[in-house]
Design a protein around this motif. Structure first.
Motif, PDB file in Angstrom:
ATOM      1  N   ASP A   3       0.796  -1.226   0.000  1.00  0.00           N
ATOM      2  CA  ASP A   3       0.000   0.000   0.000  1.00  0.00           C
ATOM      3  C   ASP A   3       0.832   1.282   0.000  1.00  0.00           C
ATOM      4  OD1 ASP A   3      -2.323  -1.633   0.166  1.00  0.00           O
ATOM      5  OD2 ASP A   3      -2.074  -1.763   2.339  1.00  0.00           O
ATOM      6  N   GLY A   4       1.987   1.266  -0.637  1.00  0.00           N
ATOM      7  CA  GLY A   4       2.804   2.476  -0.726  1.00  0.00           C
ATOM      8  C   GLY A   4       3.345   2.986   0.600  1.00  0.00           C
ATOM      9  N   LYS A   5       3.515   2.113   1.568  1.00  0.00           N
ATOM     10  CA  LYS A   5       3.967   2.520   2.906  1.00  0.00           C
ATOM     11  C   LYS A   5       5.493   2.632   2.967  1.00  0.00           C
ATOM     12  CE  LYS A   5      -0.074   0.788   5.256  1.00  0.00           C
ATOM     13  NZ  LYS A   5      -0.638  -0.088   6.272  1.00  0.00           N
ATOM     14  N   PHE A   6       6.065   3.385   2.034  1.00  0.00           N
ATOM     15  CA  PHE A   6       7.515   3.527   1.929  1.00  0.00           C
ATOM     16  C   PHE A   6       8.116   4.190   3.166  1.00  0.00           C
ATOM     17  CE2 PHE A   6       5.855   3.934  -2.517  1.00  0.00           C
ATOM     18  CZ  PHE A   6       6.215   2.662  -2.921  1.00  0.00           C
ATOM     19  N   ALA A   7       7.508   5.290   3.627  1.00  0.00           N
ATOM     20  CA  ALA A   7       8.038   6.005   4.793  1.00  0.00           C
ATOM     21  C   ALA A   7       8.017   5.111   6.028  1.00  0.00           C
ATOM     22  CB  ALA A   7       7.254   7.289   5.039  1.00  0.00           C
ATOM     23  N   GLU A   8       6.971   4.325   6.183  1.00  0.00           N
ATOM     24  CA  GLU A   8       6.878   3.426   7.340  1.00  0.00           C
ATOM     25  C   GLU A   8       7.945   2.343   7.265  1.00  0.00           C
ATOM     26  OE1 GLU A   8       5.660   1.768  10.933  1.00  0.00           O
ATOM     27  OE2 GLU A   8       5.220   3.732  10.073  1.00  0.00           O
ATOM     28  N   LEU A   9       8.189   1.807   6.077  1.00  0.00           N
ATOM     29  CA  LEU A   9       9.238   0.795   5.920  1.00  0.00           C
ATOM     30  C   LEU A   9      10.583   1.374   6.337  1.00  0.00           C
ATOM     31  CD1 LEU A   9      10.093  -2.062   4.720  1.00  0.00           C
ATOM     32  CD2 LEU A   9      10.766  -0.729   2.724  1.00  0.00           C
ATOM     33  N   GLU A  10      10.907   2.560   5.856  1.00  0.00           N
ATOM     34  CA  GLU A  10      12.191   3.185   6.192  1.00  0.00           C
ATOM     35  C   GLU A  10      12.287   3.473   7.686  1.00  0.00           C
ATOM     36  OE1 GLU A  10      13.286   6.417   3.589  1.00  0.00           O
ATOM     37  OE2 GLU A  10      12.577   5.303   1.832  1.00  0.00           O
ATOM     38  N   LYS A  11      11.203   3.907   8.280  1.00  0.00           N
ATOM     39  CA  LYS A  11      11.181   4.167   9.730  1.00  0.00           C
ATOM     40  C   LYS A  11      11.475   2.890  10.509  1.00  0.00           C
ATOM     41  CE  LYS A  11       7.940   5.353  13.398  1.00  0.00           C
ATOM     42  NZ  LYS A  11       6.525   5.621  13.682  1.00  0.00           N
ATOM     43  N   ARG A  12      10.865   1.795  10.108  1.00  0.00           N
ATOM     44  CA  ARG A  12      11.084   0.527  10.818  1.00  0.00           C
ATOM     45  C   ARG A  12      12.520   0.039  10.666  1.00  0.00           C
ATOM     46  NH1 ARG A  12       5.531  -3.034  10.378  1.00  0.00           N
ATOM     47  NH2 ARG A  12       4.120  -1.344  10.985  1.00  0.00           N
ATOM     48  N   PHE A  13      13.098   0.198   9.495  1.00  0.00           N
ATOM     49  CA  PHE A  13      14.506  -0.176   9.327  1.00  0.00           C
ATOM     50  C   PHE A  13      15.407   0.724  10.169  1.00  0.00           C
ATOM     51  CE2 PHE A  13      13.372  -2.917   5.782  1.00  0.00           C
ATOM     52  CZ  PHE A  13      14.323  -3.920   5.893  1.00  0.00           C
ATOM     53  N   ALA A  14      15.086   2.016  10.228  1.00  0.00           N
ATOM     54  CA  ALA A  14      15.885   2.948  11.040  1.00  0.00           C
ATOM     55  C   ALA A  14      15.836   2.559  12.515  1.00  0.00           C
ATOM     56  CB  ALA A  14      15.381   4.374  10.847  1.00  0.00           C
ATOM     57  N   GLN A  15      14.686   2.102  12.992  1.00  0.00           N
ATOM     58  CA  GLN A  15      14.538   1.724  14.396  1.00  0.00           C
ATOM     59  C   GLN A  15      15.390   0.523  14.771  1.00  0.00           C
ATOM     60  OE1 GLN A  15      10.249   1.301  14.494  1.00  0.00           O
ATOM     61  NE2 GLN A  15       9.989   3.344  15.349  1.00  0.00           N
ATOM     62  N   ARG A  16      15.678  -0.334  13.814  1.00  0.00           N
ATOM     63  CA  ARG A  16      16.491  -1.519  14.116  1.00  0.00           C
ATOM     64  C   ARG A  16      17.804  -1.529  13.328  1.00  0.00           C
ATOM     65  NH1 ARG A  16      12.166  -3.959  10.847  1.00  0.00           N
ATOM     66  NH2 ARG A  16      13.113  -5.127   9.177  1.00  0.00           N
ATOM     67  N   LYS A  17      18.252  -0.342  12.957  1.00  0.00           N
ATOM     68  CA  LYS A  17      19.423  -0.171  12.110  1.00  0.00           C
ATOM     69  C   LYS A  17      20.663  -0.924  12.603  1.00  0.00           C
ATOM     70  CE  LYS A  17      22.266   3.462  10.094  1.00  0.00           C
ATOM     71  NZ  LYS A  17      22.428   4.907   9.954  1.00  0.00           N
ATOM     72  N   ASP A  68       5.239 -11.400  11.919  1.00  0.00           N
ATOM     73  CA  ASP A  68       3.803 -11.576  11.725  1.00  0.00           C
ATOM     74  C   ASP A  68       3.396 -10.864  10.430  1.00  0.00           C
ATOM     75  OD1 ASP A  68       1.049 -11.509  11.727  1.00  0.00           O
ATOM     76  OD2 ASP A  68       0.866 -10.799  13.799  1.00  0.00           O
ATOM     77  N   PRO A  69       2.909 -11.588   9.437  1.00  0.00           N
ATOM     78  CA  PRO A  69       2.556 -10.951   8.164  1.00  0.00           C
ATOM     79  C   PRO A  69       1.450  -9.904   8.297  1.00  0.00           C
ATOM     80  CG  PRO A  69       1.929 -13.272   8.162  1.00  0.00           C
ATOM     81  CD  PRO A  69       2.679 -13.018   9.435  1.00  0.00           C
ATOM     82  N   ASN A  70       0.695  -9.944   9.376  1.00  0.00           N
ATOM     83  CA  ASN A  70      -0.369  -8.961   9.584  1.00  0.00           C
ATOM     84  C   ASN A  70       0.161  -7.616  10.062  1.00  0.00           C
ATOM     85  OD1 ASN A  70      -2.479 -10.766   8.876  1.00  0.00           O
ATOM     86  ND2 ASN A  70      -2.256 -11.722  10.880  1.00  0.00           N
ATOM     87  N   THR A  71       1.419  -7.570  10.505  1.00  0.00           N
ATOM     88  CA  THR A  71       1.973  -6.316  11.016  1.00  0.00           C
ATOM     89  C   THR A  71       3.102  -5.769  10.151  1.00  0.00           C
ATOM     90  OG1 THR A  71       3.566  -7.442  12.436  1.00  0.00           O
ATOM     91  CG2 THR A  71       1.403  -6.961  13.398  1.00  0.00           C
ATOM     92  N   THR A  72       3.502  -6.486   9.127  1.00  0.00           N
ATOM     93  CA  THR A  72       4.602  -6.021   8.276  1.00  0.00           C
ATOM     94  C   THR A  72       4.085  -5.060   7.210  1.00  0.00           C
ATOM     95  OG1 THR A  72       4.387  -7.866   6.741  1.00  0.00           O
ATOM     96  CG2 THR A  72       5.906  -8.163   8.591  1.00  0.00           C
ATOM     97  N   VAL A  73       4.978  -4.225   6.708  1.00  0.00           N
ATOM     98  CA  VAL A  73       4.618  -3.306   5.625  1.00  0.00           C
ATOM     99  C   VAL A  73       5.280  -3.709   4.318  1.00  0.00           C
ATOM    100  CG1 VAL A  73       4.125  -1.369   7.153  1.00  0.00           C
ATOM    101  CG2 VAL A  73       6.432  -1.661   6.206  1.00  0.00           C
ATOM    102  N   SER A  74       5.986  -4.841   4.331  1.00  0.00           N
ATOM    103  CA  SER A  74       6.635  -5.308   3.107  1.00  0.00           C
ATOM    104  C   SER A  74       6.548  -6.829   3.022  1.00  0.00           C
ATOM    105  CB  SER A  74       8.097  -4.870   3.061  1.00  0.00           C
ATOM    106  OG  SER A  74       8.827  -5.493   4.099  1.00  0.00           O
ATOM    107  N   ARG A  75       6.804  -7.319   1.822  1.00  0.00           N
ATOM    108  CA  ARG A  75       6.784  -8.759   1.571  1.00  0.00           C
ATOM    109  C   ARG A  75       8.064  -9.113   0.826  1.00  0.00           C
ATOM    110  NH1 ARG A  75       2.947  -8.510  -1.639  1.00  0.00           N
ATOM    111  NH2 ARG A  75       4.064  -8.742  -3.599  1.00  0.00           N
ATOM    112  N   ALA A  76       8.775 -10.095   1.317  1.00  0.00           N
ATOM    113  CA  ALA A  76       9.997 -10.532   0.651  1.00  0.00           C
ATOM    114  C   ALA A  76       9.640 -11.223  -0.654  1.00  0.00           C
ATOM    115  CB  ALA A  76      10.780 -11.480   1.551  1.00  0.00           C
ATOM    116  N   GLU A  77      10.367 -10.862  -1.702  1.00  0.00           N
ATOM    117  CA  GLU A  77      10.121 -11.458  -3.018  1.00  0.00           C
ATOM    118  C   GLU A  77      11.386 -12.081  -3.584  1.00  0.00           C
ATOM    119  OE1 GLU A  77       8.157  -8.707  -5.639  1.00  0.00           O
ATOM    120  OE2 GLU A  77       6.249  -9.037  -4.624  1.00  0.00           O
TER     121      GLU A  77
END
Length: 102
Positions: A13-27, A75-84
């Motif tokens: 769903d275009g949640k790019f900013a949220e993905l980057e925020k989550r990576f920053a939190q666990r950088k 948990d796939p219900n809480t992630t903002v990305s899917r590994a491909e």
């Protein structure tokens, strides 16, 4: 020999900013893992590109596998990305070669 693991991520769903925020939190969450050498998150910039790529560097395949075995599934219900998919590479240590003048 250094190896690279490159993971392709589709962002929901275009949640790019949220993905980057989550990576920053666990950088730095992997920094102390044996054999870990580095991490980069690549943001798409080309028209029509929607996938992020995560690049990690490891001293060897065994170090990566040891880390991967310790990970808990998300948990796939809480992630903002899917590994491909994941690509694996060895870094080629190119020798110095004298110029032959051609």
């Amino acid at each position: 020999m250094t190896i690279l693991k490159i993971n392709k991520l589709a962002v929901k769903d275009g949640k790019f900013a949220e993905l980057e925020k989550r990576f920053a939190q666990r950088k730095h969450s992997v920094d102390q893992e044996p054999g870990f050498e580095g991490f980069e998150l690549l943001r798409p910039t080309g028209e029509g590109q929607e996938h992020y790529f995560v690049i990690t560097r490891w001293a060897d395949e065994e170090s990566f596998q040891a880390w991967a075995a310790k990970r808990s599934p998300r948990d796939p219900n809480t992630t903002v990305s899917r590994a491909e998919g994941t690509l694996s590479f060895e870094v080629v240590d190119l020798p110095e070669i004298e110029e032959s003048g051609y």
